[in-house]
Write a protein that holds these residues in place. Sequence first.
Motif, PDB file in Angstrom:
ATOM      1  N   ARG A  87      -3.495 -19.295   4.621  1.00  0.00           N
ATOM      2  CA  ARG A  87      -4.498 -19.281   3.626  1.00  0.00           C
ATOM      3  C   ARG A  87      -4.166 -20.425   2.439  1.00  0.00           C
ATOM      4  O   ARG A  87      -5.152 -20.920   2.018  1.00  0.00           O
ATOM      5  N   GLN A  98      -0.017 -11.777  -0.026  1.00  0.00           N
ATOM      6  CA  GLN A  98      -0.728 -10.554   0.708  1.00  0.00           C
ATOM      7  C   GLN A  98      -2.334 -10.800   0.733  1.00  0.00           C
ATOM      8  O   GLN A  98      -3.096 -10.296   0.618  1.00  0.00           O
ATOM      9  N   GLY A  99      -2.579 -12.420   1.268  1.00  0.00           N
ATOM     10  CA  GLY A  99      -3.968 -12.688   1.229  1.00  0.00           C
ATOM     11  C   GLY A  99      -4.389 -13.332   0.065  1.00  0.00           C
ATOM     12  O   GLY A  99      -5.825 -13.725  -0.123  1.00  0.00           O
ATOM     13  N   ILE A 100      -3.885 -12.919  -1.148  1.00  0.00           N
ATOM     14  CA  ILE A 100      -4.892 -13.171  -2.427  1.00  0.00           C
ATOM     15  C   ILE A 100      -4.145 -14.417  -3.075  1.00  0.00           C
ATOM     16  O   ILE A 100      -2.793 -14.805  -3.025  1.00  0.00           O
ATOM     17  N   VAL A 101      -4.703 -15.461  -3.351  1.00  0.00           N
ATOM     18  CA  VAL A 101      -4.331 -16.789  -3.955  1.00  0.00           C
ATOM     19  C   VAL A 101      -4.287 -16.233  -5.548  1.00  0.00           C
ATOM     20  O   VAL A 101      -4.800 -16.069  -6.298  1.00  0.00           O
ATOM     21  N   ARG A 157       1.348  -9.061  -7.347  1.00  0.00           N
ATOM     22  CA  ARG A 157       1.127  -7.581  -6.889  1.00  0.00           C
ATOM     23  C   ARG A 157       2.306  -7.004  -6.555  1.00  0.00           C
ATOM     24  O   ARG A 157       3.334  -7.563  -6.132  1.00  0.00           O
ATOM     25  N   ASP A 158       2.396  -5.516  -6.586  1.00  0.00           N
ATOM     26  CA  ASP A 158       3.426  -4.847  -5.806  1.00  0.00           C
ATOM     27  C   ASP A 158       3.582  -5.283  -4.333  1.00  0.00           C
ATOM     28  O   ASP A 158       2.866  -5.604  -3.751  1.00  0.00           O
ATOM     29  N   ARG A 199      -9.120  -6.641 -10.859  1.00  0.00           N
ATOM     30  CA  ARG A 199      -7.721  -7.340 -10.368  1.00  0.00           C
ATOM     31  C   ARG A 199      -7.527  -6.731  -8.916  1.00  0.00           C
ATOM     32  O   ARG A 199      -7.663  -5.675  -8.582  1.00  0.00           O
ATOM     33  N   ARG A 200      -7.696  -7.752  -7.996  1.00  0.00           N
ATOM     34  CA  ARG A 200      -7.218  -7.383  -6.667  1.00  0.00           C
ATOM     35  C   ARG A 200      -5.903  -6.753  -6.343  1.00  0.00           C
ATOM     36  O   ARG A 200      -4.901  -7.214  -6.894  1.00  0.00           O
ATOM     37  N   PRO A 201      -6.044  -5.538  -5.772  1.00  0.00           N
ATOM     38  CA  PRO A 201      -4.756  -4.906  -5.736  1.00  0.00           C
ATOM     39  C   PRO A 201      -3.981  -5.142  -4.507  1.00  0.00           C
ATOM     40  O   PRO A 201      -4.302  -5.882  -3.594  1.00  0.00           O
ATOM     41  N   SER A 202      -2.716  -4.853  -4.636  1.00  0.00           N
ATOM     42  CA  SER A 202      -2.071  -4.959  -3.626  1.00  0.00           C
ATOM     43  C   SER A 202      -2.088  -3.731  -2.711  1.00  0.00           C
ATOM     44  O   SER A 202      -2.495  -2.634  -3.162  1.00  0.00           O
ATOM     45  N   LEU A 243      -8.479  -8.287   1.849  1.00  0.00           N
ATOM     46  CA  LEU A 243      -7.777  -8.069   0.494  1.00  0.00           C
ATOM     47  C   LEU A 243      -7.800  -9.359  -0.172  1.00  0.00           C
ATOM     48  O   LEU A 243      -7.773  -9.422  -1.558  1.00  0.00           O
ATOM     49  N   ASP A 284      -9.135 -12.298  -2.228  1.00  0.00           N
ATOM     50  CA  ASP A 284     -10.192 -12.822  -3.153  1.00  0.00           C
ATOM     51  C   ASP A 284     -11.461 -11.990  -2.860  1.00  0.00           C
ATOM     52  O   ASP A 284     -11.426 -10.693  -3.288  1.00  0.00           O
TER      53      ASP A 284
END
Lengths: 276, 276
Positions: free
Chosen positions: A159, A180-183, A204-205, B82-85, B107, B109
């Motif tokens: 990603r 975890q896939g989030i930028v 994130r956690d 807010r995108r979560p973990s 998960l 974006d």
Amino acid sequence: MASKNKLGIIAGGGCLPGLIAAACRAEGRPAHFLALSGHADPTVISAAGLPTDWIRLGEAGSGFESLRRAGVEEVVMVGPVRRPSLSELAPDFRTARFFARIGLKALGDDGLLRAVVAELESEGFRVVGIDQVLSSCLASPGLYGGPAPDVQAEADIARGIEVARALGAVDVGQAVVVQQGIVLGVEAIEGTDRLLDRCGRLARDGTGGVLVKLKKPGQDRRIDLPAIGTNTVAAAAAAGVRGIAVEADGALVLGREAVAEEARRLGVFVVGVTLS
Amino acid sequence: MASKNKLGIIAGGGCLPGLIAAACRAEGRPAHFLALSGHADPTVISAAGLPTDWIRLGEAGSGFESLRRAGVEEVVMVGPVRRPSLSELAPDFRTARFFARIGLKALGDDGLLRAVVAELESEGFRVVGIDQVLSSCLASPGLYGGPAPDVQAEADIARGIEVARALGAVDVGQAVVVQQGIVLGVEAIEGTDRLLDRCGRLARDGTGGVLVKLKKPGQDRRIDLPAIGTNTVAAAAAAGVRGIAVEADGALVLGREAVAEEARRLGVFVVGVTLS
């Protein structure tokens, strides 16, 4: 680095100029610093012990002059140069002529540096890439150190590559952090250390993220290759990032052994990835 | 907003949920909040005075249930989430089934939000865009307030559009700050206020930069349209940014009159630009 002609080193920030100077000394190649004041680190420059001229970015005229006077034929540009504003430049006559020709838009991102390369060449200098002078620093494929990336890390790297390429295609930053896939963050001019610091606070956690650094798709290899060093590994660890992926044959790893050792010590992977 | 059927408002952060609630009250349309704990602002939600259920993001099962019990047919999703973990999600059985189906990569974006829209629709709800409920907030072309952009500002806006589009095409942020042709910063998940704050500290001397906010090229209009309000104008002014360009027909301007007034007061332009 077969030739023994004198190398001109146009020095921006960081420790790269020092590494280049050391490599020249190791093989008895003469070299001369043109250090950019406000960008080059005086400690790094003076520790290298090379003949040095300090110039402002706006003093291209005297810069070319001192390179010529020093008998330089080949030039390498190393270390980050914070892109200046017009008023910081305060161009001399020679530089003003240069800007009149290239236009103001070249101030954006790599445009300025590309124009400087062209200008140096039109003045008769040969501009070479740092990877030609410090070939041992060019990233190679595979794991440098630290634990091997797992499936989630591989997905985050993929990603990050996708996003870094899109950004590089419009001549912006070279670094992206993905968790975890989030930028979590994308680099513009703030530099990788600040990007990592910010992303540490946005993380994130759970499983940590990865830092991806690529050369821009159309990037001239002679300017501003992305680089990591032991400091990058330490900053990644401090930000909770669990690994760093750099473009094999496109990024610099400054001090292979030291980086691998720091990666093992901090449990952060460093891996060279080949782009498909 | 012709229909008077009950509107379900899935509420994330910021003041948008309150604006939607006020718009419903103004035309006598019944509405029900499904407020996401940890994202929605309790002050905004309680001030709106609507019947409200609070749920965690991981409680889709009970969320759908309470919408149905409230007799909701149409649903709008408003305010940043807010995108979560994964560990923050702690999914209930219904949600876990949902994630098992869409896969973890969603998960990232907007992937998650797009999947939520599809899921709501498969449950029989009609998901509408905020611009259908608050049509007066959709950005229109032209100057809202403040001084008209000059040539340098127009050039910075054009560069910002180029970069924001490239970034949006890979489903990352919606905002970019450009000063004198230099991309000072690019938004990922940190939000526009933090982007502006950072760019204020990275700004060069001389003419200030511009903030550009666009809808992502492939963005579903029903999720997370970029928005600005008086707070954005104030944050821009504080960061030394001299203007804001938003995508006409693609971004939200929350409170047309108030934004125009703040723009005039602070001397920051706000302009809606039509993408070619």
